[in-house]
Design an enzyme around this catalytic site. Structure first.
Site, PDB file in Angstrom:
ATOM      1  N   GLY A 176      44.357 106.598  -3.944  1.00  0.00           N
ATOM      2  CA  GLY A 176      43.460 105.902  -4.861  1.00  0.00           C
ATOM      3  C   GLY A 176      43.900 104.497  -5.228  1.00  0.00           C
ATOM      4  N   THR A 178      46.271 103.656  -7.338  1.00  0.00           N
ATOM      5  CA  THR A 178      46.515 103.539  -8.777  1.00  0.00           C
ATOM      6  C   THR A 178      48.002 103.509  -9.134  1.00  0.00           C
ATOM      7  OG1 THR A 178      46.411 105.946  -9.050  1.00  0.00           O
ATOM      8  CG2 THR A 178      44.353 104.711  -9.322  1.00  0.00           C
ATOM      9  N   ARG A 256      54.467 113.452  -8.218  1.00  0.00           N
ATOM     10  CA  ARG A 256      54.768 114.486  -9.230  1.00  0.00           C
ATOM     11  C   ARG A 256      54.031 114.160 -10.525  1.00  0.00           C
ATOM     12  NH1 ARG A 256      58.871 118.103  -8.239  1.00  0.00           N
ATOM     13  NH2 ARG A 256      59.105 118.458 -10.482  1.00  0.00           N
ATOM     14  N   GLY A 308      55.300 108.965  -0.273  1.00  0.00           N
ATOM     15  CA  GLY A 308      54.950 108.415   1.028  1.00  0.00           C
ATOM     16  C   GLY A 308      56.109 108.069   1.923  1.00  0.00           C
ATOM     17  N   GLY A 311      56.409 111.344   4.816  1.00  0.00           N
ATOM     18  CA  GLY A 311      55.289 111.775   5.630  1.00  0.00           C
ATOM     19  C   GLY A 311      53.972 111.601   4.902  1.00  0.00           C
ATOM     20  N   ARG A 453      44.263  95.200 -19.775  1.00  0.00           N
ATOM     21  CA  ARG A 453      45.198  94.291 -19.093  1.00  0.00           C
ATOM     22  C   ARG A 453      44.460  93.189 -18.352  1.00  0.00           C
ATOM     23  NH1 ARG A 453      48.838  96.570 -14.352  1.00  0.00           N
ATOM     24  NH2 ARG A 453      46.780  96.586 -13.379  1.00  0.00           N
ATOM     25  N   TYR A 515      55.277 107.044 -24.001  1.00  0.00           N
ATOM     26  CA  TYR A 515      54.715 105.849 -23.370  1.00  0.00           C
ATOM     27  C   TYR A 515      54.986 104.646 -24.263  1.00  0.00           C
ATOM     28  CZ  TYR A 515      51.484 106.707 -19.413  1.00  0.00           C
ATOM     29  OH  TYR A 515      50.915 106.927 -18.193  1.00  0.00           O
TER      30      TYR A 515
END
Length: 609
Positions: A176, A178, A256, A308, A311, A453, A515
């Site tokens: 995606g 993101t 994850r 990535g 694989g 942003r 966060y």
């Protein structure tokens, strides 16, 4: 279940095996921004002396006036909303692709769809880091892929990886787009041809097993498409990350990922039953469908979080849950952030977490107030009556209060009981309910925040978020320490107009995810992204010193790779490198993630083993 049962009628639905009609088109630029977040028709705009959010995709949209934002950004960021920076169009010229004629000829012979159009290559050279977006907006990108591939099946991915090995071409999986860790960004120093493998055309629901509540999907399916398909059958996955509209199932596995409702449905590792990944050595997968297996190390956990680098994830079997009977929102007001943390800690101790429970500090509460329409989110708290109730009856200070938003899912009776128990715990900590409407609007606002942003960059403000996980006993201290460290670093750089805030977004028995949101006015800096990254690096060091992790669910990528070795140990790095050499001996999946390149590129690092 054996592979031979995959044609059992109980496991098939009319829609199984058919390509999903995705919300996101193959030519992403037709619908999505190429140099920012989200849909083209959805953005914050300053119009007629007030802020509006365009489009009708979100409740805040429809050109509803947001009258309080102007005063907020003038006060905290010294921004004049009349002085908008001119945006950059798509560049007329693109870097010439690195030649790979043999590779392209093989792919064309196999009938694999590909593109070398500059625009297609550009929009898939990056993720969503501040560095990525600023680079695109200023036209200073250094490396884009040389070809974009659009496989339509697992078998085509196997063919692509085989050809890449033969022709020494780098393959970077792309879902995606993101990523906020730099995981999908093209390595700047890679001299070999780079092929981005776009998984968007691999989005079929291959089969559904109603009896055992599992389903198999191709990895390229987008979150909102996946949820729509299973909801039509009476199920849900429950996995709802902030990027849910655009991120893919394969991307969730590769990083994850964690969703906002993980308390009820689990993180991605709890939802996944089986993963299929194409490596340079062949296909890695388990050959059984069972709820648990004890046969040595679980190799799915090598795939989970691999970003990535080992694989291409092609198919994923996931758990399903029946749609909940009731979904109810709620909100709580606490005297301060620390009190809210202690309440969440007790809720976790009693194993009473609802589907979602999130706590924002006062800085984020004030920011949220600036984004409300007149009579909108938390409007009750802004009224004179509510102010009087909070300050005089409850004895709270408006410049200290913290807000929690909650989502309950289940049967009507269970939700009612669950709500009563949590509100009782909140009352013990001096908290009180602010109503379901405020909870719903606060929860939904999460999907809109990412658009801020892009607006900020138009007015010389750089902003980004970063997250961590930490044990309960260190949670409040970590939040205080990191915010203080950011303030000190801003002072060193003579930054006077900035924002630093935090929220607790996920909770566990032993701790929580935190966060942080940080942004500043960069009018005085020639290279604001470098300044931002320098300050964030100091904040990350403070996080580690305070007992936090390098990431909770965003992964490592390139921007956190400097902290990877100290996190997993020297032995851990060696173990990862050994897996890399075994599964990808030619370093075809040269993403550059996990290990800092320093003076060597990824291939040289591997050669030293």
């Amino acid at each position: 279940m054996s592979a031979g049962k995959e044609e059992d009628p109980v496991r098939l639905e009319p829609s199984a095996g058919k390509k999903v009609v995705s919300v996101i088109p193959k030519q992403r630029q037709e619908l999505l921004k190429w140099n920012g977040w989200g849909y083209k028709d959805s953005s914050f705009q300053y119009v007629d002396d007030t802020l509006v959010f365009t489009g009708s995709r979100y409740p805040i949209g429809g050109s509803i006036s947001l009258p309080y934002f102007k005063d907020y950004v003038e006060k905290y960021l010294n921004v004049n909303l009349k002085n908008k920076q001119r945006g950059n169009p798509l560049p007329p010229d693109y870097p010439d692709p690195v030649p790979c004629p043999e590779f392209l000829a093989k792919l064309r012979e196999l009938g694999i769809d590909l593109s070398q159009r500059g625009e297609d290559r550009l929009i898939r050279c990056h993720g969503q880091t501040l560095h990525d977006i600023y680079t695109l907006r200023t036209g200073t990108f250094k490396r884009i892929p040389d070809v974009v591939l659009f496989p339509t099946s697992h078998d085509q991915v196997v063919q692509i990886v085989g050809c890449a090995n033969e022709c020494n071409v780098v393959v970077i999986p792309y879902g995606g787009g993101t990523s906020v860790s730099g995981a999908s960004t093209c390595p700047e120093r890679e001299d070999r041809p780079i092929a981005v493998l776009d998984t968007s055309q691999m989005n079929r629901m291959l089969w559904v097993d109603r009896e055992n509540l599992v389903a198999c999907f191709e990895a390229g399916i987008v979150g909102q498409d996946l949820e729509r398909e299973v909801r039509a059958l009476g199920f849900t996955t429950g996995h709802e990350p902030d990027s849910y509209e655009f991120s893919t199932l394969g991307g969730w596995v590769a990083t994850r990922a964690s969703g906002m409702k993980k308390n009820k449905y689990g993180n991605i590792e709890d939802i996944v039953v089986k993963v299929k990944m194409v490596t340079s050595k062949g296909v890695l997968e388990k050959n059984v469908f069972v709820p648990r297996i004890s046969c040595g190390p679980d190799f799915d956990h090598i795939i989970l979080g691999s970003e990535g680098s080992l694989g291409v994830i092609t198919e994923v079997v996931i758990k399903l849950r029946p749609l909940p009977e009731v979904k109810k929102y709620g909100s709580l007001v606490f005297p301060d952030f620390g009190t809210g943390i202690r309440c969440l800690r007790e809720v976790a101790k009693e194993r009473l977490q609802p589907a979602s429970i999130r706590l924002i500090d006062n800085e984020q509460f004030v920011f949220g107030q600036a984004l409300k329409p007149q009579g909108g989110a938390f409007s009750g708290l802004a009224s004179a009556l509510q102010k009087s109730y909070i300050t005089k009856v409850k004895g709270m200070a408006l410049d200290k209060i913290a807000i929690a938003t909650l989502v309950f899912e289940g049967t009507a009776a269970d939700v009612k009981l669950h709500e009563r128990k949590i509100f009782a715990i909140a009352s013990k900590h001096g908290g009180f309910s602010a109503g379901s409407t405020n909870g719903e609007k606060g929860y939904i606002l999460t999907f809109v925040i990412a658009y801020i942003r892009d607006l900020a960059l138009e007015y010389n403000v750089v902003a980004e978020s970063f997250e961590t996980s930490v044990s309960w006993d260190r949670c409040e201290t970590l939040c205080v320490n990191v915010k203080n460290r950011v303030r000190k670093e801003c002072a060193k750089h003579n930054i006077h107009h900035y924002l630093i805030s935090c929220r607790v977004t996920q909770s566990y028995d032993a701790g929580a995810c935190v966060y942080f949101y940080f942004g500043f006015n960069y009018s005085d800096f020639a290279d604001p992204v470098h300044v931002y990254e320098t300050i964030e690096a100091h904040a990350r060091n403070e996080i580690l010193a305070s007992g936090g992790s390098i990431s909770h669910h965003h992964g490592v990528g390139k921007i956190r790779s400097r902290w990877y070795p100290q996190t997993v140990s020297r032995v851990g790095v060696g173990l990862y490198q050994a897996a890399k050499v075994e599964l990808d001996p030619k370093n075809i999946f040269a993403t550059g993630n996990f290990l800092p390149a320093k003076d060597d590129d990824a291939a040289q690092l591997l050669a030293k083993l």
